[in-house]
Scaffold this motif. Structure first.
Motif, PDB file in Angstrom:
ATOM      1  N   ASN A 237     -12.251 -20.095  -0.801  1.00  0.00           N
ATOM      2  CA  ASN A 237     -12.462 -18.947  -1.693  1.00  0.00           C
ATOM      3  C   ASN A 237     -13.517 -19.316  -2.723  1.00  0.00           C
ATOM      4  O   ASN A 237     -13.502 -20.429  -3.252  1.00  0.00           O
ATOM      5  CB  ASN A 237     -11.172 -18.565  -2.417  1.00  0.00           C
TER       6      ASN A 237
ATOM      7  N   ALA B 130     -15.557 -16.469  -9.071  1.00  0.00           N
ATOM      8  CA  ALA B 130     -16.198 -15.269  -9.610  1.00  0.00           C
ATOM      9  C   ALA B 130     -16.640 -15.565 -11.036  1.00  0.00           C
ATOM     10  O   ALA B 130     -15.837 -16.005 -11.863  1.00  0.00           O
ATOM     11  CB  ALA B 130     -15.231 -14.096  -9.593  1.00  0.00           C
TER      12      ALA B 130
ATOM     13  N   ARG C  29     -22.456 -10.403 -12.944  1.00  0.00           N
ATOM     14  CA  ARG C  29     -21.376 -10.922 -12.105  1.00  0.00           C
ATOM     15  C   ARG C  29     -21.967 -11.573 -10.860  1.00  0.00           C
ATOM     16  O   ARG C  29     -22.946 -11.069 -10.291  1.00  0.00           O
ATOM     17  CB  ARG C  29     -20.416  -9.797 -11.696  1.00  0.00           C
TER      18      ARG C  29
ATOM     19  N   LEU D 213     -20.823 -14.567  -7.393  1.00  0.00           N
ATOM     20  CA  LEU D 213     -19.860 -15.445  -6.739  1.00  0.00           C
ATOM     21  C   LEU D 213     -20.502 -16.800  -6.490  1.00  0.00           C
ATOM     22  O   LEU D 213     -21.703 -16.898  -6.229  1.00  0.00           O
ATOM     23  CB  LEU D 213     -19.387 -14.842  -5.414  1.00  0.00           C
TER      24      LEU D 213
ATOM     25  N   GLU E 269     -11.714 -16.289  -6.659  1.00  0.00           N
ATOM     26  CA  GLU E 269     -11.693 -14.937  -6.095  1.00  0.00           C
ATOM     27  C   GLU E 269     -11.010 -14.974  -4.718  1.00  0.00           C
ATOM     28  O   GLU E 269     -11.666 -15.145  -3.687  1.00  0.00           O
ATOM     29  CB  GLU E 269     -13.130 -14.409  -5.960  1.00  0.00           C
TER      30      GLU E 269
ATOM     31  N   SER F 171      -9.764 -12.741  -2.865  1.00  0.00           N
ATOM     32  CA  SER F 171     -10.022 -11.635  -1.932  1.00  0.00           C
ATOM     33  C   SER F 171     -11.214 -11.908  -1.016  1.00  0.00           C
ATOM     34  O   SER F 171     -11.400 -11.225  -0.003  1.00  0.00           O
ATOM     35  CB  SER F 171     -10.267 -10.331  -2.707  1.00  0.00           C
TER      36      SER F 171
END
Length: 253
Positions: free
Chosen positions: A93, A96, A108, A110, A228, A230
Motif C-alpha cells: 500500500n 498518501a 495530494r 501517493l 492508503e 484502498s
C-alpha cells in the motif's frame, strides 16, 4: 493457456531494445486486457509503472534494464511465460501525502517508497511532529525528515540511516536526516495506521519542500502523511527472490 502480457519500457535504449525483442516473441496486449504487465527499466521506472497502473488489477513484473533494480527481476528473453506463472506476489500500500503550501494551496499525491521533507534554503529546517493528533516533538532541527513504507525502507530511508522494515510488518519508519537538535535523533517506528503531520516552523526563513516519490511541492507549511489501504500495488518476483527475501538479504550485505 498463455498469459496475456503488456510490455512497457523506459526511454533508455537498452529498455526499448528489450521491449522490441519481447514483443516480437510474446506479442503485446493492451494494459487493460493484460493478465500481467512487464516493466523494463530501473526502479524509478517501476515506480512510475505502478503509479500509472494502480487502477488496473493486473500485477506488475519488472525486469532490470536500469541500474540497481531492487524492485526488478533479472532480464532474460527466454521462458518468460513460465517465470510469470511461477512468480511470487507481494502486495503493498502506498502513502498518501497532503501538502499545504504557504500560499494556502493543497497538493495530494501517493508515494510507494516514502514522503520526504527537505530543507530548500541555506539554513536547516525546523519541524514540529504530531502523530495521530498528539504532539511528539515540538522542534526538530534537521536537513529533513521522511516517512517510509516497508517496501521503500531500503531506499532513501536506508541512506539516511533509517531501519529496514520487513514487508509484512505493518510499520512505518519516521527517519530524520542530519538531525542537529535533538542531537543525532534518527526517528521512530510507527504503526501503519498512524497519521503523521509535519508543521514547518519559520517557513519564510527556513523554506522546506516535500516529495512523494517523484512529485515535488515547494514552500510547504504543513505535510500530513498516512497509509492508503484502498490502493493495492501487486508486484511479482521470481521464486526465492521475493520482496521479503530482498529486504532481509539487504541487511546482511
Amino acid at each position: 493457456m498463455p498469459l496475456k502480457i503488456s510490455f512497457t519500457a523506459s526511454h533508455a535504449e537498452t529498455a526499448q531494445t528489450a521491449r522490441a525483442a519481447l514483443v516480437t516473441r510474446y506479442g503485446n496486449a493492451t494494459m487493460e486486457a493484460a493478465d500481467v504487465i512487464v516493466a523494463l527499466g530501473g526502479d524509478g521506472f517501476m515506480l512510475q509503472t505502478l503509479h500509472a497502473t494502480q487502477h488496473l488489477d493486473a500485477p506488475v513484473y519488472g525486469m532490470n534494464r536500469g541500474t540497481i533494480g531492487f524492485l526488478m527481476n533479472d532480464y532474460a528473453e527466454s521462458d518468460l511465460q513460465a517465470r510469470l506463472a511461477q512468480a511470487e506476489e507481494a502486495v503493498i500500500n502506498p502513502l498518501a501525502m497532503t501538502a499545504t503550501g504557504v500560499d494556502g494551496s493543497e497538493t495530494r499525491a501517493l508515494a510507494i517508497n516514502e514522503v520526504s521533507l527537505l530543507r530548500a534554503g541555506a539554513q536547516a529546517a525546523k519541524l514540529k511532529i504530531t502523530v495521530d493528533g498528539r504532539l511528539r516533538m515540538a522542534e526538530l532541527v534537521c536537513d529533513g525528515a521522511l516517512v517510509a513504507t516497508p517496501a521503500g525502507s531500503t531506499a532513501y530511508n536506508y541512506s539516511a540511516h533509517g531501519p529496514i522494515l520487513p514487508i509484512g510488518s505493518d510499520v512505518l519508519a519516521l527517519t530524520a536526516m542530519s538531525a542537529f537538535r535533538p542531537r543525532r535523533w534518527r526517528g521512530a517506528l510507527l504503526p501503519k495506521s498512524a497519521t503523521v503531520r509535519f508543521d514547518v516552523l519559520e517557513p519564510g526563513k527556513r523554506p522546506v519542500m516535500a516529495e512523494a516519490d517523484a512529485k515535488s511541492v515547494r514552500d510547504v507549511l504543513a505535510v500530513e502523511i498516512q497509509s492508503e489501504p484502498s490502493v493495492r500495488h501487486r508486484i511479482l518476483f521470481d521464486p526465492g527472490h521475493g520482496l521479503e527475501e530482498r529486504l532481509i538479504n539487504e541487511q546482511f550485505t
